[in-house]
Design a protein around this motif. Structure first.
Motif, short mmCIF file in Angstrom:
data_model
loop_
_atom_site.label_atom_id
_atom_site.label_comp_id
_atom_site.label_asym_id
_atom_site.label_seq_id
_atom_site.Cartn_x
_atom_site.Cartn_y
_atom_site.Cartn_z
N GLY A 72 3.11 -11.38 -6.24
CA GLY A 72 4.38 -11.31 -5.49
C GLY A 72 5.47 -10.82 -6.36
N ALA A 73 5.51 -11.35 -7.83
CA ALA A 73 6.16 -10.79 -8.76
C ALA A 73 5.83 -9.52 -9.40
CB ALA A 73 6.45 -11.82 -9.80
N GLY A 74 4.71 -9.23 -9.16
CA GLY A 74 4.09 -8.19 -9.97
C GLY A 74 4.27 -6.95 -9.01
N THR A 75 3.83 -7.27 -7.67
CA THR A 75 3.89 -5.98 -6.69
C THR A 75 5.56 -5.58 -6.20
OG1 THR A 75 3.59 -7.82 -4.94
CG2 THR A 75 1.65 -6.64 -5.52
N SER A 76 6.28 -6.84 -6.40
CA SER A 76 7.69 -6.58 -6.16
C SER A 76 8.23 -5.72 -7.11
CB SER A 76 8.67 -8.09 -5.98
OG SER A 76 8.08 -8.90 -4.92
N LEU A 77 8.10 -6.12 -8.37
CA LEU A 77 8.58 -5.32 -9.49
C LEU A 77 8.20 -3.74 -9.55
CD1 LEU A 77 10.39 -5.19 -12.18
CD2 LEU A 77 8.29 -5.87 -13.29
N GLY A 78 6.71 -3.75 -9.04
CA GLY A 78 6.34 -2.29 -9.13
C GLY A 78 7.10 -1.47 -7.78
N LEU A 121 0.81 -1.26 -0.08
CA LEU A 121 -0.03 0.13 0.00
C LEU A 121 0.87 1.19 -0.23
CD1 LEU A 121 -2.96 0.53 0.03
CD2 LEU A 121 -2.89 0.81 2.62
N ILE A 122 1.88 1.11 0.67
CA ILE A 122 2.89 2.33 0.58
C ILE A 122 3.88 2.23 -0.88
CG2 ILE A 122 4.98 3.44 1.77
CD1 ILE A 122 3.81 2.35 4.32
N LEU A 123 4.33 1.16 -1.24
CA LEU A 123 5.52 1.28 -2.15
C LEU A 123 4.65 1.19 -3.65
CD1 LEU A 123 7.86 -1.56 -0.69
CD2 LEU A 123 8.11 1.00 -0.91
N ILE A 124 3.55 0.79 -3.99
CA ILE A 124 3.16 0.73 -5.24
C ILE A 124 2.72 2.06 -5.89
CG2 ILE A 124 1.33 -0.16 -6.66
CD1 ILE A 124 1.59 -2.80 -5.17
N PRO A 125 2.04 2.72 -4.83
CA PRO A 125 1.53 4.25 -5.19
C PRO A 125 2.93 5.10 -5.56
CG PRO A 125 0.41 3.50 -3.41
CD PRO A 125 1.37 2.34 -3.41
N MET A 126 3.99 4.80 -4.57
CA MET A 126 5.26 5.15 -4.67
C MET A 126 5.79 5.08 -6.26
SD MET A 126 7.34 4.84 -1.18
CE MET A 126 8.95 5.29 -1.96
N ALA A 127 5.65 4.00 -6.76
CA ALA A 127 6.12 3.69 -8.00
C ALA A 127 5.30 4.23 -8.96
CB ALA A 127 6.06 2.01 -8.24
N MET A 128 4.20 4.26 -8.85
CA MET A 128 3.08 5.13 -9.87
C MET A 128 3.55 6.59 -9.79
SD MET A 128 1.34 2.66 -10.90
CE MET A 128 0.67 3.85 -12.06
N PHE A 129 3.72 7.09 -8.56
CA PHE A 129 4.17 8.59 -8.58
C PHE A 129 5.54 8.87 -9.19
CE2 PHE A 129 0.81 8.95 -5.34
CZ PHE A 129 0.36 10.25 -5.70
N ALA A 130 6.38 7.79 -9.14
CA ALA A 130 7.71 7.89 -9.52
C ALA A 130 7.83 7.83 -11.18
CB ALA A 130 8.81 7.08 -9.07
N ILE A 131 7.03 6.80 -11.66
CA ILE A 131 7.01 6.52 -13.14
C ILE A 131 6.20 7.37 -13.98
CG2 ILE A 131 6.69 4.81 -14.73
CD1 ILE A 131 7.19 2.81 -12.65
N PHE A 143 9.73 -2.26 -6.31
CA PHE A 143 11.35 -2.11 -6.71
C PHE A 143 11.51 -0.91 -7.67
CE2 PHE A 143 15.13 -2.91 -9.34
CZ PHE A 143 16.06 -2.89 -8.10
N THR A 144 10.69 -0.81 -8.51
CA THR A 144 10.89 0.26 -9.59
C THR A 144 10.54 1.68 -9.04
OG1 THR A 144 9.95 -1.38 -11.21
CG2 THR A 144 9.99 1.19 -11.67
N GLY A 145 9.60 1.68 -8.03
CA GLY A 145 9.13 2.98 -7.40
C GLY A 145 10.37 3.22 -6.53
N VAL A 146 11.14 2.37 -5.84
CA VAL A 146 12.11 3.05 -4.92
C VAL A 146 13.44 3.20 -5.73
CG1 VAL A 146 13.61 1.82 -3.04
CG2 VAL A 146 11.36 1.44 -2.94
#
Length: 228
Positions: free
Chosen positions: A108-114, A41-51, A116-119
């Protein structure tokens, strides 16, 4: 024939009833699922804002909605896998275990990739910019070296042209090369005039090229400063 009764008058004791009593606290599975959901819930929105390149309130709402939806989907798959499919696998339903493992791996692969991308997206982007900046600086340095060489060649060629022109004048006046002694124009002076003109043309071309290179280098240095 008479019925036999219990001498004490009491009925036979019944079997004890088994009951499961909750411990009143979260299990390790529930805690792990909750932590994974919170992290997504924290990292996936971060990835969206970054990309994402869109900005504004609507873009923020869209990014948050995607993050919440993806986190909820991953949580739902993991919850069903752990709470429903895993017990079925334990009692012999192998397909349930395969479905649980496959679902967890996919989400897990999808959320981890997203995540990791955001970070790492900004760091990777900065690294690419740094590499491009070093390549641009190296190119400008090479162009400066070429320009310096050309700056030295141009005056030398102009001196050569002047020397040939002076020799031509001397040949016309005193026959310095042909040694005829009476001066005047001849084949030697004509050849010297032609060579002097060619050398002067090369010197003029080098000077014009040097001026163009100076202007281009100024533009490159200005762009490099803006890039940095």
């Amino acid at each position: 024939m008479s019925n036999k009764s219990n001498p004490s008058g009491n009925s036979a004791p019944s079997s004890p009833t088994l009951r499961y009593e909750s411990e009143g606290r979260l299990s390790f599975t529930d805690l792990a699922l909750g932590l994974i959901f919170l992290a997504n819930l924290i990292l996936i929105p971060m990835a969206m804002f970054a990309i994402g390149e869109e900005t504004g309130a609507m873009a923020s709402i869209k990014y948050l909605t995607i993050g919440v939806g993806a986190s909820a989907a991953a949580f739902g798959v993991a919850y069903v896998a752990m709470k429903s499919l895993a017990p079925l696998h334990a009692i012999g339903f192998r397909l349930a275990g395969a479905l649980a493992v496959g679902g967890i791996l996919l989400t897990g692969a999808g959320t981890s990739l997203g995540s990791f991308t955001g970070v790492t997206y900004r760091s990777v982007e900065a690294k690419i910019y740094q590499q491009s900046g070093r390549a641009l600086s190296a190119f400008i340095g090479e162009a400066n070296e070429v320009a310096l060489i050309a700056e030295r060649v141009g005056p030398a060629m102009a001196d050569v042209s002047d020397d040939i022109a002076r020799t031509e004048i001397c040949e016309i006046q005193r026959s310095c090369l042909s040694r005829r002694g009476n001066g005047g124009r001849g084949s030697m002076s004509n050849a010297l005039g032609s060579w002097a003109g060619q050398a002067q043309g090369v010197a003029d071309a080098l000077e014009a090229g040097a001026q163009t290179r100076r202007e281009l280098l100024d533009d490159l240095n200005h762009l490099n400063t803006r890039f940095q």
